[in-house]
Scaffold this active site. Structure first.
Site, PDB file in Angstrom:
ATOM      1  N   SER A 131     -12.327 -23.035  15.346  1.00 25.54           N
ATOM      2  CA  SER A 131     -11.345 -22.735  16.400  1.00 25.54           C
ATOM      3  C   SER A 131     -10.298 -23.851  16.480  1.00 25.54           C
ATOM      4  O   SER A 131      -9.559 -24.055  15.528  1.00 25.54           O
ATOM      5  CB  SER A 131     -12.064 -22.509  17.736  1.00 25.54           C
ATOM      6  OG  SER A 131     -11.210 -21.962  18.695  1.00 25.54           O
ATOM      7  N   HIS A 173      -9.152 -17.191  15.314  1.00 23.40           N
ATOM      8  CA  HIS A 173      -9.373 -15.976  16.123  1.00 23.40           C
ATOM      9  C   HIS A 173      -8.290 -14.947  15.751  1.00 23.40           C
ATOM     10  O   HIS A 173      -7.728 -14.272  16.618  1.00 23.40           O
ATOM     11  CB  HIS A 173      -9.298 -16.295  17.614  1.00 23.40           C
ATOM     12  CG  HIS A 173     -10.282 -17.309  18.090  1.00 23.40           C
ATOM     13  ND1 HIS A 173     -11.607 -17.024  18.338  1.00 23.40           N
ATOM     14  CD2 HIS A 173     -10.131 -18.633  18.377  1.00 23.40           C
ATOM     15  CE1 HIS A 173     -12.234 -18.116  18.763  1.00 23.40           C
ATOM     16  NE2 HIS A 173     -11.362 -19.107  18.786  1.00 23.40           N
ATOM     17  N   GLU A 200     -12.589 -14.421  13.335  1.00 23.45           N
ATOM     18  CA  GLU A 200     -13.822 -14.967  13.900  1.00 23.45           C
ATOM     19  C   GLU A 200     -15.009 -14.732  12.970  1.00 23.45           C
ATOM     20  O   GLU A 200     -15.032 -13.784  12.186  1.00 23.45           O
ATOM     21  CB  GLU A 200     -14.086 -14.321  15.262  1.00 23.45           C
ATOM     22  CG  GLU A 200     -13.036 -14.705  16.304  1.00 23.45           C
ATOM     23  CD  GLU A 200     -13.253 -14.051  17.649  1.00 23.45           C
ATOM     24  OE1 GLU A 200     -14.176 -13.203  17.760  1.00 23.45           O
ATOM     25  OE2 GLU A 200     -12.510 -14.373  18.600  1.00 23.45           O
TER      26      GLU A 200
END
EC number: 3.4.15.6
Length: 271
Positions: A131, A173, A200
């Site tokens: 992330s 993402h 993801e």
């Protein structure tokens, strides 16, 4: 080694499976030398370091890792401690959690901890980020931008990253938050830079020969702007939509890879 990358990276698009098959995290452990190797989890990106650190301790322990340190570098004074730098430089693998990528660069940049990180990286220690930790890997990183939005000039804010991977922009993402538009803007602003959007529970394993392999359950999107024939990005007001022609987009699942130097897709293994 290439001028694009000088070591081994695992760049994860976030929300990696922690409690099931955990294939991405198993790749991380393998890259670090196996369950007996020492892994450091850096929680600098998050404002909940205790909670996030303990979650990863539980996860990695479940996956068999026996030597794990949770290191919360929360300010630049801590980042300039000799003991912290030595701990980082002595690890077999370094894992950046999610959170805010600006916390990573603003706290670590130019410190002894960052020098220890670079030393470890240059000596082949895998650097892993999920992330926010993924976005921070590149020399230029995305710090702000509208998800689920059309490609408008205002949809992107960028800042210098850690510089472990050059001439790319990483977004995470990616499909789940509808970030194609903002990555297209980033590439349109500088077509020589590759845009890499990572879904993801998916990652790219980047090797020192400047190629990567896709691992995980979803896809990686690669945007190559060198083929663009027309663009209006320099002519727009902030809220106006960009126009691009002939931009090249590759969508790559597990089993495929990409040569960052020659900008070509490759098959890495038989599915």
């Amino acid at each position: 080694m290439s001028e694009l990358v000088n070591g081994n990276l695992l760049i994860i698009g976030g929300a990696e499976d922690k409690w099931g098959q955990s294939s991405v995290l198993k790749h991380a452990i393998e890259m670090c030398g196996g369950a007996e190797s020492k892994i450091i989890v850096l929680t600098t990106a998050t404002q909940k370091p205790q909670e996030v650190g303990e979650e990863y301790r539980t996860v990695f322990t479940r996956l068999g890792v026996k030597k794990l340190d949770i290191l919360n570098i929360d300010n630049r004074n801590d980042a300039n401690e000799d003991s912290v730098a030595q701990l980082i430089s002595g690890a077999a693998g370094i894992f950046f959690t999610g959170g805010d990528q600006l916390r990573i660069t603003s706290i670590l940049g130019g410190t002894k901890a960052f020098k220890g990180l670079l030393e470890a990286y240059m000596h082949g220690v895998p650097i892993i980020g999920t992330s926010a930790g993924a976005s921070a890997m590149s020399s230029t990183m995305i710090v702000d931008g509208n998800s689920n939005s059309a490609a408008r000039k205002c949809t992107l804010g960028m800042s210098p990253g850690l510089g472990l991977l050059n001439q790319v922009i990483i977004d995470q993402h990616f499909e789940q938050r509808g970030r194609l538009g903002r990555l297209l803007v980033g590439v349109a602003q500088n077509p020589s830079i590759l845009g890499i959007g990572i879904d993801e529970d998916t990652a790219i394993k980047v090797q020192s020969n400047a190629s990567f392999e896709v691992v995980g359950t979803n896809c990686v999107t690669v945007i190559d702007g060198t083929t663009i024939k027309k663009s209006n990005v320099s002519e727009l007001n902030p809220e106006e939509m960009i126009a691009l022609s002939n931009v090249t987009i590759h969508v790559l699942p597990c089993g495929f890879g990409f040569d960052l130097i020659n900008r070509t897709v490759k098959k890495t293994r038989v599915i």
